[in-house]
Scaffold this motif. Structure first.
Motif, short mmCIF file in Angstrom:
data_model
loop_
_atom_site.label_atom_id
_atom_site.label_comp_id
_atom_site.label_asym_id
_atom_site.label_seq_id
_atom_site.Cartn_x
_atom_site.Cartn_y
_atom_site.Cartn_z
N LEU A 124 48.09 32.64 24.97
CA LEU A 124 47.42 33.93 25.00
C LEU A 124 46.18 33.87 25.89
O LEU A 124 45.88 34.82 26.64
N ALA A 125 45.45 32.77 25.82
CA ALA A 125 44.28 32.60 26.68
C ALA A 125 44.69 32.63 28.15
O ALA A 125 44.01 33.25 28.99
N ALA A 126 45.81 31.98 28.47
CA ALA A 126 46.30 31.99 29.85
C ALA A 126 46.70 33.39 30.27
O ALA A 126 46.38 33.84 31.39
N GLU A 127 47.37 34.13 29.40
CA GLU A 127 47.80 35.50 29.71
C GLU A 127 46.59 36.39 29.99
O GLU A 127 46.57 37.15 30.97
N ASP A 128 45.59 36.31 29.14
CA ASP A 128 44.42 37.15 29.31
C ASP A 128 43.64 36.76 30.58
O ASP A 128 43.09 37.63 31.28
N ALA A 129 43.59 35.47 30.87
CA ALA A 129 42.92 35.02 32.10
C ALA A 129 43.66 35.53 33.33
O ALA A 129 43.03 35.96 34.31
N GLU A 130 44.99 35.52 33.28
CA GLU A 130 45.78 36.05 34.40
C GLU A 130 45.51 37.55 34.57
O GLU A 130 45.41 38.04 35.70
N THR A 131 45.40 38.26 33.47
CA THR A 131 45.09 39.69 33.53
C THR A 131 43.74 39.93 34.19
O THR A 131 43.58 40.82 35.04
N PHE A 132 42.76 39.14 33.81
CA PHE A 132 41.43 39.26 34.42
C PHE A 132 41.51 39.04 35.92
O PHE A 132 40.95 39.82 36.72
N LEU A 133 42.18 37.97 36.34
CA LEU A 133 42.25 37.64 37.76
C LEU A 133 43.00 38.70 38.55
O LEU A 133 42.68 38.98 39.71
N ARG A 134 43.97 39.32 37.91
CA ARG A 134 44.77 40.34 38.59
C ARG A 134 44.00 41.66 38.71
O ARG A 134 44.10 42.34 39.75
N ASN A 135 43.23 42.02 37.70
CA ASN A 135 42.60 43.35 37.65
C ASN A 135 41.11 43.35 37.97
O ASN A 135 40.48 44.40 37.95
N ARG A 136 40.52 42.21 38.26
CA ARG A 136 39.08 42.14 38.53
C ARG A 136 38.74 43.01 39.75
O ARG A 136 39.58 43.27 40.61
N PRO A 137 37.48 43.46 39.85
CA PRO A 137 37.05 44.17 41.06
C PRO A 137 37.15 43.25 42.27
O PRO A 137 36.61 42.15 42.27
#
Length: 617
Positions: free
Chosen positions: A300-313
């Motif tokens: 789950l930590a990896a999934e959320d980190a991937e989401t951050f990297l994908r959607n970051r400004p």
């Protein structure tokens, strides 16, 4: 103004109203008007309205101070302004008196010499007032120059696309040798490869070995005695005024986008005040996610980190901290391995492995008597986890399976970095909050200043790293208190004045500072928990070859030769081995310990008695 002596008043009939006397009086009045106009121009006002001028200057200075984040405080300019104000108003009052009616002027002594002296003194006072005003104006100009410089730096940083990103991989309860580079049976292929592409610090340690105090040190770059977050439910570091000194807040002001995933541990506030983006979960190895989905915490930590990297400004640099809850134990199960729940896939990797067991019986007897208390948490957790060989094997296999799961999750996150084209412009820090005994000394948990508890892994991948440093090992004493300044250094931002560490890149980036300021060869450890009967407070001085430990509640000293006794089984301050040489070294280490303590605890905060930590609120 000097006090004048009034002459005896004459009647109108006795006054010598001659033309010459009238001309003298007129000349005197013209002289005062000339002084008034001249010194009004010196003050730069066009008239001598000093109250208005000084108030305007005061208002302008205060505005600049607010806009430069307190670069100059009230105390630094208030004294000069008030002094100038008082002197100028004295002059103004004197000049007003000189302009009074002829009847008032007649009271003044006719001695022209005395009046001339008064005038001269007024001139001096006016000049002093002008100089003070000029000093205040210079300070205002300095403030404006500093503010413009800060704005220019911020603008340049925001316009640049190449500012360093930072990724922090931060698991829980993971000691220094729980990686494949130290123990081949521990499967961490990604972390081993990361160390080959970066640098691994083999003597890295924490300054306080307990999760919430260590994590506060990560955010603040301060020892526990400075951030004072001694209680789990009282995160002093997170108050608005203190959080201003965190690297998070500093980088947000510099234009960074800050994200946090996983364990936060402090539930007193909503995270919107701390981070720009956050996904929090902790306390479990398996997490339920809507709708009806259960995910392992590492995945789950990896999934959320991937989401951050994908959607970051995409127009901002970022810092992302990923705080894995595993491999920390969950619950109080006494079943073999019952406190750790890895995935079936990672657990199967350890089916045919036998984990070497530390010596636990005799080493426990060598501890100070107060650490042998069965009611203490370190011994109590040992009874839950490692009372038999079967329990030890099951516990450690489940633990290392969780370690492998975190390793796989870290790989996923870094692979996403590469996919986004960020790998070559991102510093990656892998480290943990504290070590673990894993049965050593007959103990479980952490807290005490023995090596298994205070040493944690540290791997840094830095795109700026010279090729001759890549893939190397460094045995310098790096500490968790250094991480905040290292993060700020990678971002090109100045350290906060309250931080107590040092930028670790000084050890691998060539610069003059490395030559002029040698790296530390010793460090101070502190554990101010305060539950003296069960988990006593301690401090220590740690060197490569010697360690001195002090237990303040029990007034007990310990001394270890780490070269001859790396497992710390032979206390040289015990009666059977204490001799002249050991006693001399004990004295040297004790004095140096006290010096470092005084240095790090300066300034001392009111209400804190370090020799009675149970009194801490």
């Amino acid at each position: 103004m000097k006090e004048t002596i009034a002459s005896p008043r004459r009647s109108r009939r006795e006054r010598p109203w001659s033309i010459m006397y009238i001309l003298v009086i007129a000349a005197m009045i013209l002289s005062f008007l000339f002084i008034l106009i001249t010194h009004a121009n010196v003050a730069g006002t066009g008239n001598y309205d000093t109250e208005n001028v000084l108030d305007n200057l005061n208002q302008s200075l205060r505005s600049d101070i607010v806009n430069t984040n307190g670069s100059l405080t009230d105390n630094e300019y208030a004294t000069d302004i008030e002094m100038a104000k008082k002197i100028a108003m004295d002059v103004e009052e004197g000049l007003e008196k000189e302009e009074k009616s002829e009847e008032e002027l007649s009271k003044v002594n006719n001695k022209e010499t005395g009046k001339s002296e008064d005038k001269k003194e007024n001139v001096v006072k006016a000049k002093d007032a002008a100089e003070k005003l000029e000093t205040a104006q210079v300070r205002k100009d300095q403030l404006k120059e500093e503010k413009d410089k800060m704005k220019a730096e911020s603008k340049k940083a925001n316009e640049s696309d190449d500012r360093m990103n930072i990724l922090i991989l931060y698991p829980d309860d993971w000691r220094h040798d729980s990686i494949g580079s130290e123990k081949p049976y521990v499967l961490t292929p990604f972390l081993d490869q990361l160390a080959k592409e970066g640098i691994r610090f083999t003597q890295n340690a924490v300054t306080t070995s307990i999760c919430w105090m260590s994590r506060a040190t990560l955010w603040m770059g301060q020892y526990s005695s400075r951030h004072r977050s001694y209680r789990l439910k009282c995160p002093n570091f997170a108050t608005p005024s203190n959080w201003e000194h965190s690297w998070v807040k500093i980088l947000q002001k510099a234009g960074y986008f800050i994200g946090h995933v996983g364990k936060w541990q402090y539930h007193t506030e909503k995270t919107e005040r701390f981070f720009d983006w956050a996904k929090l979960f902790e306390g479990q190895h398996w997490v339920k996610r809507f709708p009806g989905r259960t995910v392992h915490a590492s995945d789950l930590a990896a999934e959320d980190a991937e989401t951050f990297l994908r959607n970051r400004p995409k127009d901002k640099p970022f810092v992302l901290s990923v705080a894995f809850y595993p491999p920390k134990a969950v619950g109080t199960s006494r079943g073999p391995g019952g406190q750790w729940s890895p995935t079936n896939e990672t657990r199967a990797l350890y089916d045919n492995v036998t984990i070497p067991e530390p010596e636990m019986k005799e080493s426990f007897k060598l501890l100070p008597k107060f650490l042998q208390e069965e009611r203490g948490p370190a011994r109590g957790r040992w009874r839950q986890r490692y009372p038999t060989s079967e329990n030890f094997q099951a516990s450690m296999k489940n633990y290392y399976a969780l370690v492998t799961g975190v390793d796989q999750a870290c790989k996923r996150i870094v692979d996403k970095l590469k996919e986004e084209g960020l790998y070559n412009n991102t510093m990656i820090i892998f480290t943990t909050d504290n070590g673990m005994f894993h049965g050593a000394h007959g103990l479980a948990g952490k807290w005490y200043p023995y090596q298994e508890s205070i040493r944690v892994p540290l791997i840094i991948y830095d795109p700026r790293m010279p090729s001759d440093k890549v893939g190397t090992l460094d045995d310098s004493f790096t500490l968790n208190v250094d991480l905040a300044q290292t993060i700020l250094g990678a971002a090109g931002v100045r350290r906060d004045e309250l931080m107590q560490g040092r930028d670790i890149s000084d050890l691998y980036l060539p610069n003059e500072k490395n030559e002029n300021e040698p790296w530390r060869d010793e460090f101070f450890y502190e554990f101010p928990y305060g539950k003296e009967q069960s988990c006593p407070s301690s401090t220590a001085l740690v060197r490569k070859d010697w360690k001195y430990i002090y237990w303040p509640y029990y007034k007990r000293e310990q001394l270890f030769n780490l070269v001859d006794d790396p497992m710390e089984l032979n206390d040289l301050n015990s009666d059977n081995v204490l001799n002249y040489t050991n006693e001399k070294m004990l004295d040297i280490m004790s004095k140096r310990h006290d010096e470092l303590k005084a240095l790090l605890h300066n300034p001392n905060y009111s209400g804190i008695n370090w020799d009675n930590c149970s009194a801490l609120a």
